[in-house]
Design a protein around this motif. Structure first.
Motif, PDB file in Angstrom:
ATOM      1  N   ARG A 187       0.864  -1.174   0.000  1.00 25.38           N
ATOM      2  CA  ARG A 187       0.000   0.000   0.000  1.00 25.38           C
ATOM      3  C   ARG A 187       0.898   1.221   0.000  1.00 25.38           C
ATOM      4  O   ARG A 187       1.615   1.491   0.977  1.00 25.38           O
ATOM      5  N   LEU A 188       0.908   1.966  -1.101  1.00 23.64           N
ATOM      6  CA  LEU A 188       1.761   3.142  -1.244  1.00 23.64           C
ATOM      7  C   LEU A 188       1.010   4.395  -0.790  1.00 23.64           C
ATOM      8  O   LEU A 188      -0.024   4.755  -1.361  1.00 23.64           O
ATOM      9  N   GLU A 189       1.532   5.039   0.240  1.00 25.03           N
ATOM     10  CA  GLU A 189       0.996   6.315   0.705  1.00 25.03           C
ATOM     11  C   GLU A 189       1.884   7.441   0.171  1.00 25.03           C
ATOM     12  O   GLU A 189       2.774   7.213  -0.645  1.00 25.03           O
ATOM     13  N   ARG A 190       1.652   8.646   0.654  1.00 16.67           N
ATOM     14  CA  ARG A 190       2.386   9.801   0.122  1.00 16.67           C
ATOM     15  C   ARG A 190       3.897   9.650   0.338  1.00 16.67           C
ATOM     16  O   ARG A 190       4.675   9.804  -0.597  1.00 16.67           O
ATOM     17  N   ASP A 191       4.327   9.353   1.563  1.00 23.41           N
ATOM     18  CA  ASP A 191       5.755   9.208   1.854  1.00 23.41           C
ATOM     19  C   ASP A 191       6.070   7.896   2.561  1.00 23.41           C
ATOM     20  O   ASP A 191       7.161   7.739   3.119  1.00 23.41           O
ATOM     21  N   ASP A 192       5.132   6.971   2.567  1.00 24.97           N
ATOM     22  CA  ASP A 192       5.297   5.712   3.289  1.00 24.97           C
ATOM     23  C   ASP A 192       4.735   4.565   2.458  1.00 24.97           C
ATOM     24  O   ASP A 192       3.989   4.763   1.497  1.00 24.97           O
ATOM     25  N   ALA A 193       5.095   3.366   2.871  1.00 26.10           N
ATOM     26  CA  ALA A 193       4.539   2.156   2.269  1.00 26.10           C
ATOM     27  C   ALA A 193       4.308   1.136   3.368  1.00 26.10           C
ATOM     28  O   ALA A 193       5.133   0.977   4.268  1.00 26.10           O
ATOM     29  N   VAL A 194       3.184   0.460   3.292  1.00 19.53           N
ATOM     30  CA  VAL A 194       2.861  -0.633   4.209  1.00 19.53           C
ATOM     31  C   VAL A 194       2.760  -1.906   3.389  1.00 19.53           C
ATOM     32  O   VAL A 194       2.047  -1.951   2.378  1.00 19.53           O
ATOM     33  N   VAL A 195       3.497  -2.931   3.814  1.00 20.88           N
ATOM     34  CA  VAL A 195       3.615  -4.150   3.022  1.00 20.88           C
ATOM     35  C   VAL A 195       3.182  -5.351   3.851  1.00 20.88           C
ATOM     36  O   VAL A 195       3.616  -5.517   4.995  1.00 20.88           O
ATOM     37  N   THR A 196       2.336  -6.174   3.281  1.00 22.24           N
ATOM     38  CA  THR A 196       2.044  -7.484   3.856  1.00 22.24           C
ATOM     39  C   THR A 196       2.875  -8.514   3.107  1.00 22.24           C
ATOM     40  O   THR A 196       2.760  -8.638   1.883  1.00 22.24           O
ATOM     41  N   GLU A 197       3.738  -9.199   3.843  1.00 20.36           N
ATOM     42  CA  GLU A 197       4.625 -10.198   3.247  1.00 20.36           C
ATOM     43  C   GLU A 197       4.173 -11.600   3.652  1.00 20.36           C
ATOM     44  O   GLU A 197       3.960 -11.879   4.827  1.00 20.36           O
ATOM     45  N   HIS A 198       4.036 -12.459   2.665  1.00 23.18           N
ATOM     46  CA  HIS A 198       3.821 -13.881   2.902  1.00 23.18           C
ATOM     47  C   HIS A 198       5.159 -14.585   2.641  1.00 23.18           C
ATOM     48  O   HIS A 198       5.665 -14.563   1.515  1.00 23.18           O
ATOM     49  N   TRP A 199       5.732 -15.206   3.688  1.00 25.60           N
ATOM     50  CA  TRP A 199       7.088 -15.730   3.581  1.00 25.60           C
ATOM     51  C   TRP A 199       7.121 -17.228   3.865  1.00 25.60           C
ATOM     52  O   TRP A 199       6.211 -17.799   4.472  1.00 25.60           O
ATOM     53  N   ARG A 200       8.227 -17.842   3.419  1.00 28.17           N
ATOM     54  CA  ARG A 200       8.477 -19.261   3.684  1.00 28.17           C
ATOM     55  C   ARG A 200       9.956 -19.439   3.999  1.00 28.17           C
ATOM     56  O   ARG A 200      10.810 -18.947   3.254  1.00 28.17           O
ATOM     57  N   LEU A 201      10.250 -20.134   5.098  1.00 28.98           N
ATOM     58  CA  LEU A 201      11.619 -20.422   5.503  1.00 28.98           C
ATOM     59  C   LEU A 201      11.838 -21.929   5.459  1.00 28.98           C
ATOM     60  O   LEU A 201      11.098 -22.686   6.086  1.00 28.98           O
TER      61      LEU A 201
END
Length: 234
Positions: A187-201
């Motif tokens: 989610r790109l905001e004006r000066d920030d970004a919020v990211v949902t990461e789906h990861w696998r280890l």
């Protein structure tokens, strides 16, 4: 009845008309763009990418970030004094992939434009903020895979502590380590970004094999031309 000379004249006229049509097709859009100002030309350039697709280089990644589909909307253009530079602001909805990682985004994109060879073109790419966020995410993924605290530290914003804690210590102990990002939703905001990461280890601890999946939320803030992680790297 038409004579051979009449048919020759008729054919010559058709050729002239076709040539004139081709010339108009080439130059009229340029004339119209010039008459309407740079705003129309810049908006048209962004919208044209929706059919041609986006391919954004990501340094260090095995290939570019490529779109499956994307859409620019609510485009506004601010032309700098002198008329040789401009910035387009728009919303961008993007679905694509970086290698095996699915990438989706929605939010605000800012695209600097410059004049080159008489035409308005993006100064770098048509989605520089998305490109910068994905570069930070991929750099973090590679650093986690290598358990490289120093490289991770370079991605931290001011005041963000380095890595540590039980999750980091366990990751460091995994042998034949593979840290994969299955998806990033940005989610790109004006000066920030919020990211949902789906990861696998994947890998192995001394006592057992490891194959775990999870989901986490990451926050990034714009610093110059880069996005850095804040308030944490994990």
């Amino acid at each position: 009845m038409r004579t051979t000379q009449d048919w020759s004249r008729f054919g010559g006229g058709v050729i002239v008309i076709l040539a004139l049509g081709a010339t108009l097709a080439l130059f009229v859009p340029r004339f119209l763009g010039a008459a309407a100002g740079p705003e129309l030309e810049i908006i048209t350039a962004l919208k044209a990418t929706e059919s041609s697709g986006l391919s954004l280089p990501v340094p260090g990644a095995p290939g570019p970030l490529t779109s499956r589909q994307h859409r620019f909307a609510r485009i506004t253009v601010n032309v700098a004094p002198g008329g040789q530079r401009a910035e387009a602001q728009a919303t961008l909805d993007f679905e694509g992939a970086l290698g095996d990682t699915r990438v989706g985004t929605a939010g605000v994109e800012r695209v600097p434009f410059v004049v080159r060879n008489g035409s308005w073109v993006p100064e770098t790419t048509a989605a520089p903020r998305l490109q910068a966020v994905v570069w930070a995410l991929e750099s973090r993924r590679r650093a986690l895979q290598a358990a490289d605290a120093e490289s991770l530290g370079r991605l931290a914003g001011p005041g963000t502590p380095g890595v540590g804690g039980p999750e980091w210590e366990q990751l460091r102990q995994v042998r034949a380590r593979g840290y994969q990002a299955e998806a990033w939703y940005v989610r790109l905001e004006r000066d920030d970004a919020v990211v949902t990461e789906h990861w696998r280890l994947q890998g192995a601890l001394p006592a057992r094999p490891v194959d775990t999946r999870g989901q986490r939320q990451l926050s990034l803030s714009l610093s110059g031309d880069e996005f850095l992680f804040s308030p944490s790297l994990m």
